[in-house]
Design a protein around this motif. Structure first.
Motif, PDB file in Angstrom:
ATOM      1  N   ALA A 165       0.834  -1.205   0.000  1.00  0.00           N
ATOM      2  CA  ALA A 165       0.000   0.000   0.000  1.00  0.00           C
ATOM      3  C   ALA A 165       0.866   1.250   0.000  1.00  0.00           C
ATOM      4  O   ALA A 165       0.600   2.222  -0.724  1.00  0.00           O
ATOM      5  CB  ALA A 165      -0.921  -0.001   1.218  1.00  0.00           C
ATOM      6  N   ALA A 166       1.942   1.235   0.798  1.00  0.00           N
ATOM      7  CA  ALA A 166       2.844   2.385   0.866  1.00  0.00           C
ATOM      8  C   ALA A 166       3.556   2.608  -0.466  1.00  0.00           C
ATOM      9  O   ALA A 166       3.752   3.751  -0.897  1.00  0.00           O
ATOM     10  CB  ALA A 166       3.867   2.182   1.978  1.00  0.00           C
ATOM     11  N   ALA A 167       3.949   1.527  -1.117  1.00  0.00           N
ATOM     12  CA  ALA A 167       4.623   1.654  -2.412  1.00  0.00           C
ATOM     13  C   ALA A 167       3.691   2.283  -3.437  1.00  0.00           C
ATOM     14  O   ALA A 167       4.110   3.112  -4.253  1.00  0.00           O
ATOM     15  CB  ALA A 167       5.095   0.285  -2.884  1.00  0.00           C
ATOM     16  N   GLU A 168       2.416   1.903  -3.397  1.00  0.00           N
ATOM     17  CA  GLU A 168       1.452   2.490  -4.335  1.00  0.00           C
ATOM     18  C   GLU A 168       1.215   3.964  -4.020  1.00  0.00           C
ATOM     19  O   GLU A 168       1.111   4.795  -4.930  1.00  0.00           O
ATOM     20  CB  GLU A 168       0.132   1.725  -4.295  1.00  0.00           C
ATOM     21  CG  GLU A 168      -0.853   2.233  -5.343  1.00  0.00           C
ATOM     22  CD  GLU A 168      -2.141   1.464  -5.383  1.00  0.00           C
ATOM     23  OE1 GLU A 168      -2.159   0.358  -5.975  1.00  0.00           O
ATOM     24  OE2 GLU A 168      -3.148   1.965  -4.832  1.00  0.00           O
ATOM     25  N   ALA A 169       1.130   4.291  -2.724  1.00  0.00           N
ATOM     26  CA  ALA A 169       0.953   5.691  -2.338  1.00  0.00           C
ATOM     27  C   ALA A 169       2.113   6.537  -2.844  1.00  0.00           C
ATOM     28  O   ALA A 169       1.918   7.667  -3.322  1.00  0.00           O
ATOM     29  CB  ALA A 169       0.844   5.806  -0.822  1.00  0.00           C
ATOM     30  N   ALA A 170       3.321   6.005  -2.773  1.00  0.00           N
ATOM     31  CA  ALA A 170       4.504   6.762  -3.206  1.00  0.00           C
ATOM     32  C   ALA A 170       4.491   6.999  -4.712  1.00  0.00           C
ATOM     33  O   ALA A 170       4.639   8.137  -5.178  1.00  0.00           O
ATOM     34  CB  ALA A 170       5.769   6.010  -2.792  1.00  0.00           C
ATOM     35  N   ILE A 171       4.293   5.950  -5.498  1.00  0.00           N
ATOM     36  CA  ILE A 171       4.353   6.095  -6.960  1.00  0.00           C
ATOM     37  C   ILE A 171       3.161   6.886  -7.496  1.00  0.00           C
ATOM     38  O   ILE A 171       3.228   7.448  -8.589  1.00  0.00           O
ATOM     39  CB  ILE A 171       4.433   4.709  -7.647  1.00  0.00           C
ATOM     40  CG1 ILE A 171       4.927   4.848  -9.095  1.00  0.00           C
ATOM     41  CG2 ILE A 171       3.085   4.007  -7.610  1.00  0.00           C
ATOM     42  CD1 ILE A 171       6.328   5.399  -9.229  1.00  0.00           C
ATOM     43  N   SER A 172       2.094   6.976  -6.697  1.00  0.00           N
ATOM     44  CA  SER A 172       0.925   7.752  -7.130  1.00  0.00           C
ATOM     45  C   SER A 172       1.276   9.209  -7.387  1.00  0.00           C
ATOM     46  O   SER A 172       0.635   9.885  -8.198  1.00  0.00           O
ATOM     47  CB  SER A 172      -0.183   7.676  -6.069  1.00  0.00           C
ATOM     48  OG  SER A 172       0.119   8.472  -4.928  1.00  0.00           O
ATOM     49  N   ARG A 173       2.320   9.699  -6.725  1.00  0.00           N
ATOM     50  CA  ARG A 173       2.688  11.108  -6.879  1.00  0.00           C
ATOM     51  C   ARG A 173       3.367  11.385  -8.213  1.00  0.00           C
ATOM     52  O   ARG A 173       3.329  12.512  -8.713  1.00  0.00           O
ATOM     53  CB  ARG A 173       3.582  11.547  -5.717  1.00  0.00           C
ATOM     54  CG  ARG A 173       3.029  11.204  -4.357  1.00  0.00           C
ATOM     55  CD  ARG A 173       1.574  11.598  -4.202  1.00  0.00           C
ATOM     56  NE  ARG A 173       1.410  12.973  -3.773  1.00  0.00           N
ATOM     57  CZ  ARG A 173       0.259  13.629  -3.758  1.00  0.00           C
ATOM     58  NH1 ARG A 173      -0.839  13.030  -4.185  1.00  0.00           N
ATOM     59  NH2 ARG A 173       0.199  14.874  -3.339  1.00  0.00           N
ATOM     60  N   LEU A 174       3.983  10.363  -8.802  1.00  0.00           N
ATOM     61  CA  LEU A 174       4.503  10.500 -10.159  1.00  0.00           C
ATOM     62  C   LEU A 174       3.348  10.512 -11.148  1.00  0.00           C
ATOM     63  O   LEU A 174       3.290  11.360 -12.052  1.00  0.00           O
ATOM     64  CB  LEU A 174       5.463   9.352 -10.479  1.00  0.00           C
ATOM     65  CG  LEU A 174       6.042   9.336 -11.899  1.00  0.00           C
ATOM     66  CD1 LEU A 174       6.942  10.559 -12.141  1.00  0.00           C
ATOM     67  CD2 LEU A 174       6.816   8.045 -12.153  1.00  0.00           C
ATOM     68  N   TYR A 175       2.404   9.589 -10.985  1.00  0.00           N
ATOM     69  CA  TYR A 175       1.244   9.532 -11.877  1.00  0.00           C
ATOM     70  C   TYR A 175       0.426  10.819 -11.801  1.00  0.00           C
ATOM     71  O   TYR A 175      -0.142  11.263 -12.803  1.00  0.00           O
ATOM     72  CB  TYR A 175       0.341   8.359 -11.505  1.00  0.00           C
ATOM     73  CG  TYR A 175       0.992   6.997 -11.571  1.00  0.00           C
ATOM     74  CD1 TYR A 175       2.088   6.749 -12.401  1.00  0.00           C
ATOM     75  CD2 TYR A 175       0.517   5.942 -10.790  1.00  0.00           C
ATOM     76  CE1 TYR A 175       2.691   5.502 -12.452  1.00  0.00           C
ATOM     77  CE2 TYR A 175       1.102   4.686 -10.834  1.00  0.00           C
ATOM     78  CZ  TYR A 175       2.194   4.474 -11.661  1.00  0.00           C
ATOM     79  OH  TYR A 175       2.775   3.231 -11.708  1.00  0.00           O
TER      80      TYR A 175
END
Length: 450
Positions: A403-413
């Motif tokens: 979940a944390a990894a997805e939250a982090a990469i969401s900021r690039l998207y």
């Protein structure tokens, strides 16, 4: 012909009936507030109030932390396996409390939670209404007056001690510090559309952390050297944001929207401007902690432990992150791309009003995931419904780490961050989380894992 019962029989029958009813009521109140619901709901209500009052993400982390610390300290009194945070957190001095024999610890805990929360938000009336419903319910279930009064008194005493601790964290002093001055140098952060809001909390690094030695304990490597030249490393980082956001898949778009968590989002239609109130990233992770507590069928003490531990990770994560943000004061992708790649480009998400490096989502999500994994283990199936109240669907994860990894990469998207802010934000968050686990113990056997 039936004989009428004599008066002595009637009196005896009435006495037994009243005695039975009284015992039943006393038994009913004992188990009230024994599960995770009251504290989970309390955090939910505080979230709603913060959305209404519009607190920044760093300030919101502080509002989550202190009430949950107060609730947890009552759990320590109720069960000797729990270890007090007093004497472990920076400046949180141990003290003794009078604990009467006639006490309902869950009531004392939720009282401490609300008493602290009421002093940290603006719309106190909304929290008072929720708190009073709890008080009314347990009274209806037959709690003895002495037990009720003792529990409220203990909760307030713990709340007073926690608030005395909170008042020394430099928050109130920082309200009078000067605003961030916009720099003229190329490559430095500039306010972004649509309202060009000033940088929030430029002095958050001065807030006393709970367990970090200092805000700069895990100082990040410097960001990539700014350059306008095509094919330079910095230009290519911006180009990566530009290309990805112009070719988003539906899944990437969904991920970006799910983790937006921007309490400052403004909508502009013609000459009309209105705010779209949202949860903060810290609020999202406190919501995940609540979901985990409910899914694990935790009692009130375990829940208090989970919420306090997560709150500590988030609060110090923001302090560490903001230290770097206002050290590097790096330009946002939106500003750079509009100036040097495409003047008409817009990010998918609205850019938050503070410098770029490092990513706050990456730092606090990683730190929180470390704390929660320590408590609940992995794999841990998460059905994250935190954002359904704001019109977004449920997302599922196999672990807090994923979940944390997805939250982090969401900021690039979302077009909010360059990739180094995400990578180095995750590194910082991992260090914050690991330090919390090694330094702060919530169990007297030094084991907080499930």
């Amino acid at each position: 012909m039936m004989k009428r019962p004599n008066n002595l029989f009637l009196i005896l029958h009435l006495f037994l009936l009243l005695h039975f009813t009284s015992c039943k009521e006393n038994i009913e109140y004992v188990n009230t507030l024994s599960g995770s619901e009251a504290l989970n709901d309390g955090n939910k209500y505080i979230t709603e109030v913060m959305i209404h009052d519009i607190f920044s993400p760093p300030v919101a982390s502080r509002i989550y932390a202190y009430p949950n610390i107060a609730a947890y300290e009552i759990a320590v009194m109720a069960d000797p396996k729990y270890k007090s945070l007093m004497g472990q957190l920076n400046g949180f001095e141990p003290t003794d409390f009078d604990i009467p024999d006639e006490i309902h610890f869950p009531l004392a805990s939720i009282t401490a939670f609300y008493e602290v929360g009421l002093q940290l938000v603006f719309s106190e009336d909304k929290l008072i209404e929720k708190r009073d419903l709890i008080y009314s319910d347990i009274k209806k279930k037959g709690i003895p007056d002495q037990t009720y009064n003792n529990s409220i008194k203990l909760g307030k005493a713990v709340a007073d001690h926690v608030m005395a601790y909170a008042k020394k964290d430099n928050y109130h002093q920082s309200r009078s510090f000067e605003k961030h001055t916009i720099r003229k140098e190329e490559g430095t952060w500039q306010p972004t559309p649509p309202i060009y809001m000033e940088g929030i909390e430029p002095h958050w690094r001065t807030i006393r952390p709970f367990f970090l030695d200092s805000a700069a304990q895990f100082k990040s490597v410097p960001p990539t050297t700014f350059s306008k030249e095509k094919n330079s490393p910095f230009y290519n980082e911006a180009l990566e944001v530009f290309n990805i956001t112009n070719n988003l898949t539906k899944e990437q778009t969904d991920i970006a929207m799910f983790w937006d968590c921007n309490p400052y989002k403004m909508n502009v239609k013609g000459h009309v401007m209105f705010a779209e109130k949202k949860i903060t990233p810290g609020g999202h992770w406190m919501g995940i902690a609540s979901i985990a507590a409910k899914a694990s069928n935790l009692d009130w003490k375990n829940t208090a432990e989970a919420m306090a531990f997560t709150g500590l990770a988030i609060m110090d994560g923001f302090i560490a992150c903001w230290d770097e943000k206002y050290r590097s004061v790096l330009i946002r992708p939106e500003t750079y791309i509009n100036q040097h790649i495409d003047e008409d480009w817009l990010p998918l998400l609205q850019t938050p009003p503070f410098p770029e490096y490092t990513s706050g989502h990456s730092v606090i999500s990683t730190a929180a995931s470390k704390a929660l994994t320590h408590l609940f283990g992995e794999p841990f199936h998460i059905v994250d419904s935190t954002e359904t109240a704001y019109g977004l669907p449920v997302r599922e994860f196999s672990s807090f780490k994923s979940a944390a990894a997805e939250a982090a990469i969401s900021r690039l998207y979302g077009g909010i961050h360059y990739m180094p802010a995400i990578i180095h934000g995750q590194t910082k968050g991992a260090k914050v989380g690991d330090l919390l686990i090694s330094k702060v113990k919530t169990r007297n056997d030094n084991l907080a894992e499930k």
